[in-house]
Write a protein that holds these residues in place. Sequence first.
Motif, PDB file in Angstrom:
ATOM      1  N   MET A 137     -34.259  19.876 -47.836  1.00  0.00           N
ATOM      2  CA  MET A 137     -33.617  21.279 -48.907  1.00  0.00           C
ATOM      3  C   MET A 137     -33.223  21.938 -47.822  1.00  0.00           C
ATOM      4  O   MET A 137     -33.452  22.955 -47.017  1.00  0.00           O
ATOM      5  N   LEU A 138     -32.303  21.670 -48.383  1.00  0.00           N
ATOM      6  CA  LEU A 138     -30.952  23.005 -47.621  1.00  0.00           C
ATOM      7  C   LEU A 138     -29.960  24.372 -48.755  1.00  0.00           C
ATOM      8  O   LEU A 138     -30.104  23.808 -50.061  1.00  0.00           O
ATOM      9  N   PHE A 139     -30.901  25.267 -48.527  1.00  0.00           N
ATOM     10  CA  PHE A 139     -30.420  26.168 -48.883  1.00  0.00           C
ATOM     11  C   PHE A 139     -29.508  27.036 -49.155  1.00  0.00           C
ATOM     12  O   PHE A 139     -28.827  27.516 -47.523  1.00  0.00           O
ATOM     13  N   VAL A 140     -28.742  27.530 -49.671  1.00  0.00           N
ATOM     14  CA  VAL A 140     -27.575  27.984 -49.663  1.00  0.00           C
ATOM     15  C   VAL A 140     -26.845  29.129 -50.393  1.00  0.00           C
ATOM     16  O   VAL A 140     -27.219  29.034 -51.668  1.00  0.00           O
ATOM     17  N   PHE A 141     -27.000  30.223 -49.601  1.00  0.00           N
ATOM     18  CA  PHE A 141     -26.764  31.532 -50.233  1.00  0.00           C
ATOM     19  C   PHE A 141     -25.620  32.114 -50.209  1.00  0.00           C
ATOM     20  O   PHE A 141     -24.558  31.807 -49.356  1.00  0.00           O
ATOM     21  N   ASP A 142     -25.165  33.108 -51.286  1.00  0.00           N
ATOM     22  CA  ASP A 142     -23.515  33.435 -51.147  1.00  0.00           C
ATOM     23  C   ASP A 142     -23.262  34.235 -49.813  1.00  0.00           C
ATOM     24  O   ASP A 142     -21.746  34.250 -49.490  1.00  0.00           O
ATOM     25  N   SER A 143     -24.402  34.715 -49.011  1.00  0.00           N
ATOM     26  CA  SER A 143     -23.925  35.670 -48.279  1.00  0.00           C
ATOM     27  C   SER A 143     -24.934  35.539 -47.133  1.00  0.00           C
ATOM     28  O   SER A 143     -25.707  34.520 -47.435  1.00  0.00           O
ATOM     29  N   GLU A 144     -24.622  36.149 -45.370  1.00  0.00           N
ATOM     30  CA  GLU A 144     -25.303  36.144 -44.495  1.00  0.00           C
ATOM     31  C   GLU A 144     -26.095  37.172 -44.786  1.00  0.00           C
ATOM     32  O   GLU A 144     -25.387  38.656 -45.068  1.00  0.00           O
ATOM     33  N   ARG A 145     -27.133  37.838 -44.468  1.00  0.00           N
ATOM     34  CA  ARG A 145     -28.203  38.423 -44.613  1.00  0.00           C
ATOM     35  C   ARG A 145     -29.611  37.533 -44.351  1.00  0.00           C
ATOM     36  O   ARG A 145     -29.839  37.425 -43.888  1.00  0.00           O
ATOM     37  N   ARG A 146     -30.348  38.725 -44.707  1.00  0.00           N
ATOM     38  CA  ARG A 146     -31.567  37.950 -43.930  1.00  0.00           C
ATOM     39  C   ARG A 146     -32.360  37.597 -45.763  1.00  0.00           C
ATOM     40  O   ARG A 146     -33.038  38.381 -46.778  1.00  0.00           O
ATOM     41  N   HIS A 147     -32.902  36.961 -45.191  1.00  0.00           N
ATOM     42  CA  HIS A 147     -33.152  35.998 -46.151  1.00  0.00           C
ATOM     43  C   HIS A 147     -34.802  35.869 -45.984  1.00  0.00           C
ATOM     44  O   HIS A 147     -34.841  34.899 -45.446  1.00  0.00           O
ATOM     45  N   SER A 148     -35.638  35.901 -47.302  1.00  0.00           N
ATOM     46  CA  SER A 148     -36.895  34.991 -47.434  1.00  0.00           C
ATOM     47  C   SER A 148     -37.435  34.070 -47.900  1.00  0.00           C
ATOM     48  O   SER A 148     -36.648  34.242 -48.967  1.00  0.00           O
ATOM     49  N   ILE A 149     -38.036  33.518 -47.104  1.00  0.00           N
ATOM     50  CA  ILE A 149     -38.874  32.232 -48.386  1.00  0.00           C
ATOM     51  C   ILE A 149     -40.131  32.059 -47.931  1.00  0.00           C
ATOM     52  O   ILE A 149     -40.932  32.719 -47.555  1.00  0.00           O
ATOM     53  N   TRP A 150     -40.230  31.401 -49.638  1.00  0.00           N
ATOM     54  CA  TRP A 150     -42.017  31.147 -49.323  1.00  0.00           C
ATOM     55  C   TRP A 150     -42.364  29.761 -49.784  1.00  0.00           C
ATOM     56  O   TRP A 150     -41.191  28.799 -49.914  1.00  0.00           O
ATOM     57  N   MET A 151     -43.479  28.836 -49.792  1.00  0.00           N
ATOM     58  CA  MET A 151     -44.086  27.967 -49.760  1.00  0.00           C
ATOM     59  C   MET A 151     -44.656  27.245 -51.229  1.00  0.00           C
ATOM     60  O   MET A 151     -45.335  26.087 -51.262  1.00  0.00           O
ATOM     61  N   LYS A 152     -44.253  28.267 -52.147  1.00  0.00           N
ATOM     62  CA  LYS A 152     -45.018  27.728 -53.308  1.00  0.00           C
ATOM     63  C   LYS A 152     -44.722  26.230 -53.549  1.00  0.00           C
ATOM     64  O   LYS A 152     -43.446  25.597 -54.005  1.00  0.00           O
ATOM     65  N   ASN A 153     -45.968  25.385 -53.877  1.00  0.00           N
ATOM     66  CA  ASN A 153     -45.791  23.495 -54.263  1.00  0.00           C
ATOM     67  C   ASN A 153     -45.642  23.240 -53.318  1.00  0.00           C
ATOM     68  O   ASN A 153     -44.873  22.037 -53.594  1.00  0.00           O
ATOM     69  N   ALA A 154     -45.232  23.491 -52.406  1.00  0.00           N
ATOM     70  CA  ALA A 154     -45.006  22.506 -51.277  1.00  0.00           C
ATOM     71  C   ALA A 154     -46.427  21.472 -50.898  1.00  0.00           C
ATOM     72  O   ALA A 154     -47.005  22.040 -51.066  1.00  0.00           O
ATOM     73  N   LEU A 155     -46.315  20.196 -50.393  1.00  0.00           N
ATOM     74  CA  LEU A 155     -46.978  19.644 -50.221  1.00  0.00           C
ATOM     75  C   LEU A 155     -47.858  19.588 -48.847  1.00  0.00           C
ATOM     76  O   LEU A 155     -48.618  18.642 -48.750  1.00  0.00           O
ATOM     77  N   ILE A 156     -47.007  19.818 -48.142  1.00  0.00           N
ATOM     78  CA  ILE A 156     -47.283  19.650 -46.894  1.00  0.00           C
ATOM     79  C   ILE A 156     -46.130  20.169 -45.434  1.00  0.00           C
ATOM     80  O   ILE A 156     -45.805  21.338 -46.388  1.00  0.00           O
ATOM     81  N   PRO A 157     -47.128  20.673 -44.698  1.00  0.00           N
ATOM     82  CA  PRO A 157     -46.198  21.909 -43.674  1.00  0.00           C
ATOM     83  C   PRO A 157     -44.865  21.179 -43.730  1.00  0.00           C
ATOM     84  O   PRO A 157     -44.406  20.362 -43.364  1.00  0.00           O
ATOM     85  N   LEU A 158     -44.344  23.002 -43.313  1.00  0.00           N
ATOM     86  CA  LEU A 158     -42.608  22.725 -43.019  1.00  0.00           C
ATOM     87  C   LEU A 158     -41.980  22.967 -42.303  1.00  0.00           C
ATOM     88  O   LEU A 158     -42.738  24.239 -41.794  1.00  0.00           O
ATOM     89  N   ASP A 159     -41.265  22.708 -41.845  1.00  0.00           N
ATOM     90  CA  ASP A 159     -40.614  23.961 -40.465  1.00  0.00           C
ATOM     91  C   ASP A 159     -39.511  24.197 -41.409  1.00  0.00           C
ATOM     92  O   ASP A 159     -38.376  23.852 -42.338  1.00  0.00           O
ATOM     93  N   MET A 160     -39.231  25.401 -40.995  1.00  0.00           N
ATOM     94  CA  MET A 160     -38.089  26.558 -41.969  1.00  0.00           C
ATOM     95  C   MET A 160     -37.061  26.725 -40.811  1.00  0.00           C
ATOM     96  O   MET A 160     -37.223  27.433 -39.450  1.00  0.00           O
ATOM     97  N   ILE A 161     -35.844  26.868 -41.496  1.00  0.00           N
ATOM     98  CA  ILE A 161     -34.279  26.768 -39.961  1.00  0.00           C
ATOM     99  C   ILE A 161     -33.818  27.338 -40.445  1.00  0.00           C
ATOM    100  O   ILE A 161     -32.793  27.390 -41.331  1.00  0.00           O
ATOM    101  N   TRP A 162     -33.313  28.761 -40.129  1.00  0.00           N
ATOM    102  CA  TRP A 162     -32.651  29.660 -40.840  1.00  0.00           C
ATOM    103  C   TRP A 162     -31.326  29.927 -39.837  1.00  0.00           C
ATOM    104  O   TRP A 162     -31.578  29.399 -38.697  1.00  0.00           O
TER     105      TRP A 162
END
Length: 81
Positions: free
Chosen positions: A1-26
């Motif tokens: 899944m790709l999260f696209v934000f309106d601006s470049e800044r420090r964004h936080s992500i959480w893993m609620k409802n995920a079923l498997i471990p994920l790599d998160m790439i900023w």
Amino acid sequence: MLFVFDSERRHSIWMKNALIPLDMIWINSKKEVVHIEHSAPPCKESPCPTYSSDQHAQYVLELNGGWAIKHGLSLGDTVLF
């Protein structure tokens, strides 16, 4: 899944409802990898831990856990999408 934000800044992500471990790439606005969170475990109870980058980013890409290491993804790499 790709999260696209309106601006470049420090964004936080959480893993609620995920079923498997994920790599998160900023990824910054130049599409350079600025942070990788390897194999973050799914959240099993609230509150969920959050993950963030020390660097500003405009995108966060979630991939199956272990993908970044398996494919040699590193900080500073450029991605295309």
